[in-house]
Design an enzyme around this catalytic site. Structure first.
Site, PDB file in Angstrom:
ATOM      1  N   THR A 160       8.109   1.446 -31.569  1.00 32.20           N
ATOM      2  CA  THR A 160       7.027   2.398 -31.228  1.00 32.20           C
ATOM      3  C   THR A 160       6.312   2.776 -32.528  1.00 32.20           C
ATOM      4  OG1 THR A 160       8.628   4.214 -31.233  1.00 32.20           O
ATOM      5  CG2 THR A 160       8.036   3.285 -29.097  1.00 32.20           C
ATOM      6  N   LYS A 186      15.471   0.203 -33.066  1.00 34.44           N
ATOM      7  CA  LYS A 186      14.145   0.780 -33.275  1.00 34.44           C
ATOM      8  C   LYS A 186      14.346   2.258 -33.532  1.00 34.44           C
ATOM      9  CE  LYS A 186      11.863   3.068 -31.281  1.00 34.44           C
ATOM     10  NZ  LYS A 186      11.218   4.271 -30.654  1.00 34.44           N
ATOM     11  N   THR A 197      13.092   8.256 -29.284  1.00 30.55           N
ATOM     12  CA  THR A 197      14.258   7.411 -29.181  1.00 30.55           C
ATOM     13  C   THR A 197      14.620   6.560 -30.366  1.00 30.55           C
ATOM     14  OG1 THR A 197      13.766   7.102 -26.877  1.00 30.55           O
ATOM     15  CG2 THR A 197      15.443   5.698 -27.796  1.00 30.55           C
ATOM     16  N   GLU A 281       9.222   8.435 -40.946  1.00 25.41           N
ATOM     17  CA  GLU A 281       7.845   8.859 -41.175  1.00 25.41           C
ATOM     18  C   GLU A 281       7.720   9.619 -42.492  1.00 25.41           C
ATOM     19  OE1 GLU A 281       7.725  10.804 -37.530  1.00 25.41           O
ATOM     20  OE2 GLU A 281       6.897   9.104 -36.439  1.00 25.41           O
ATOM     21  N   ASN A 403       3.039  14.104 -37.847  1.00 24.47           N
ATOM     22  CA  ASN A 403       3.599  14.824 -36.709  1.00 24.47           C
ATOM     23  C   ASN A 403       2.795  16.032 -36.230  1.00 24.47           C
ATOM     24  OD1 ASN A 403       6.109  13.408 -35.932  1.00 24.47           O
ATOM     25  ND2 ASN A 403       6.545  13.689 -38.110  1.00 24.47           N
TER      26      ASN A 403
END
Lengths: 407, 407
Positions: A160, A186, A197, A281, A403
């Site tokens: 994702t 992932k 997830t 991230e 975010n």
């Protein structure tokens, strides 16, 4: 383990014999190049072990997977289907029905029973699965299954917010037994309930008894995926699944083989966990927080986790600022037992704090140690001989930018 | 309370009669204009109540204050001295000696006993107090004590990363008794173990018994300072002190007066707590997380705190992004009991989630509600009738910038 010399081999989940896989684009993600449905198939019925999120607001596929694993099919599991883009979480009864329907479609396409199919989803929370896309994807995927490179496509299709696919596999020979264990994962860090997830899938050709597999997987996940923290969130969909052919008479492998499998399992899980971490991230720096001298392993983990989850400490790791006062404060808040006069804090091998006061390291020493992309913060609590660790990372402006969801 | 009509009055800790205060620059902070030592003095011996940090790595002045309050001086407390710039935390035995020496210097300058003096410090962790500066500051402060405006200087002198002083005071009359309660606080949000500490000082002219004061202060702090969270750190120096003249025969005030005092105490504490919150580093948005329908007040607070401390949720608050999936995930991780089918999430009065699925609000409705500088996120857990709240705030790029300590 070092004497075993496992060989690294390509293709992740299709590295071991007996597995085929693929990844296709079926329209869940808007970009036409983005793969969004992965299918893995085993040539014979397999045992499966699974570790799932402890989040009590778990997604429909997690509830489905737990049930399936509790009542495994007589002829073994044969397929895992994973969609990315929509998590099928917070979707009520309709979400449950959609997961069951997905399993039925895979069973129909491949001539299996629905209970032989495991289902995972990852992506945005609160949206319903686009079942027409899923149907089209399964149809197409069932025609492009492949050993070897098929695994690479699957690793791509489960992504994702990941910037790159995450795969690893090793082959090892011990006492005349050769086996392969591979996997893919992932997750841009267990951290994104929007594109939710962390998922992990592991496959081996070593025949194993189901119950033993479950024990081993739980142990390895605790030492790897459960030892990384980017923020302190646990998503609604976190799942790790392991497939293996059943062993004759449910026999555990010989000790030497069993031990080699345990070590390889930990290695594959750790490889994938750190790959998730480093793809987190806005992550610039991965810090192993090693706590020793604790009263119990639980206390060690408690202190390590508190340190790794402190926003203030995470900010200081962004630039290597040696703000060890924040470490002391986090230890004091952790609930772990410690002795302030025996507490020692080291950045790498530089002593920041000991005997209740600032240690011998200069500020420049500490900055140098804390500016490495991977380094170890060592905290000795001074009250026992238990230890534990957590991998943490810095908090950056990029993390916030990604975010805040400006939209 | 509304029928009491308390009047707002100026000067914080010197609003009530019987108190004098001041703030001076003594050289702990480098800027010559920056006040860095505050002194508060009472005209007669007072009772004191105190609530201290639960951080087990607490600073020397916290240990000192706890001991003093456990064995109050026969003639009552007479002074509080506070330095800003150095926290005197993580300073071992020398830190303890420095705190005791500070109390002695104040006693000498004012003709008191050392045990009549309370001491607080706030600032950088891990440095020793510059005792020559402290001595000079106490000398100068003891000559400039003043009622009224002296309190304003004190409020200024206790600041560290605060961008503005924080004071509040009210006067009220009830059943023929008129009293004043005022206070000051510092803290850019309980959040900076570098320039550490949330400190609060409250003074009243209402005669009170010591034990009752302690109970009331603990209650009010739990409902105010303990209900704000910027990050989830508790500093090494957090302290709230309340001074009041002793009541005759240790008698509690008449019911109506006692009740007025309780309400005013909560109001003063809440004013100061929200002022700290709104002055938090990089804070744009203050969100009251109100949890209802919980099995117990502890469960409500648990869920509220988990939501308010989630970095992902805090990021979404920065821009008003209505990412309610993150709220569901945080509730699921909180440990609080809930019923997913009865769980309701509201942004203001807009329903984001109910009956297990997305609610009736449009995305635009939710964005509008979440873009207010102060708003309420309402979560009903659907399993009981207990409730609780926490004030949280957004996580911004400015917060990270301020705390990465690039140096």
């Amino acid at each position: 383990m070092s004497t075993l010399r496992p060989t690294e081999v390509p293709h992740g989940v299709t590295a071991a014999g007996g597995y085929r896989a693929t990844g296709v684009h079926c329209g869940i993600k808007s970009s036409p190049e983005a793969l969004d449905l992965a299918l893995m198939v085993t040539d014979r019925g397999c045992n499966a072990a699974g570790v799932f999120t402890v989040n009590r607001a778990c997604a429909a596929p997690v509830r489905y997977g737990r049930q399936r694993l509790q009542a495994p099919p007589a002829d073994g599991f044969r397929a895992i289907v994973v969609n990315s883009g929509v998590a099928n979480a917070a979707t009520g009864a309709r979400g449950e029905a959609d997961t069951a329907a997905t399993a039925r479609m895979v069973a129909d396409a491949l001539g299996l029973l629905p209970e032989q199919v495991l289902v995972c989803s990852t992506g945005v929370i609160g949206r319903f699965l686009p079942m027409d896309c899923i149907a089209r994807g399964i149809e197409e995927a069932s025609r492009s299954l492949e050993a070897g490179p098929g695994g690479d496509r699957a690793a791509n299709a489960i992504m994702t917010t990941d910037t790159r696919p995450k795969q690893t596999a090793y082959r090892v020979s011990v006492d005349g037994v050769t086996f392969t264990l591979g996997g893919m994962a992932k997750g841009a860090g267990m951290i994104e309930p929007n594109m939710a997830t962390m998922l992990g899938f592991l496959t081996t050709d070593l025949p194993l008894p189901a119950e033993w597999m479950q024990t081993q997987l739980r142990w390895a996940v605790d030492q790897s995926f459960n030892c990384i923290t980017i923020d302190h969130d646990t998503s609604t969909n976190d799942t790790v699944l392991l497939l293996a052919p059943p062993s004759e008479g449910d026999r555990t492998p010989a000790d030497s083989v069993a031990e080699a499998f345990q070590m390889l399992l930990l290695r594959v899980c750790t490889d994938l966990a750190l790959a998730i971490m480093e793809d987190g991230e806005g992550v610039h720096s991965v810090v192993k927080v090693m706590v020793t001298g604790a009263e119990s392993p639980a206390d060690a983990r408690l202190a390590a986790r508190r340190i790794a989850n402190s926003p203030l400490i995470k900010c200081s790791w962004n630039t290597g600022d040696p703000n060890w006062g924040r470490i002391i404060a986090a230890v004091g808040n952790s609930g772990a037992a410690f002795n302030i006069d025996k507490l020692v804090v080291r950045y790498g091998d530089q002593i920041a704090f000991e005997r209740g006061c600032a240690g011998s390291a200069t500020r420049a020493d500490l900055v140098k140690a804390g500016r490495q992309p991977r380094w170890t913060l060592h905290v000795d609590l001074g009250v026992g001989d238990a230890e534990g660790y957590i991998y943490g990372c810095d908090l950056s402006k990029e993390y916030v930018q990604i975010n805040i969801g400006e939209s």
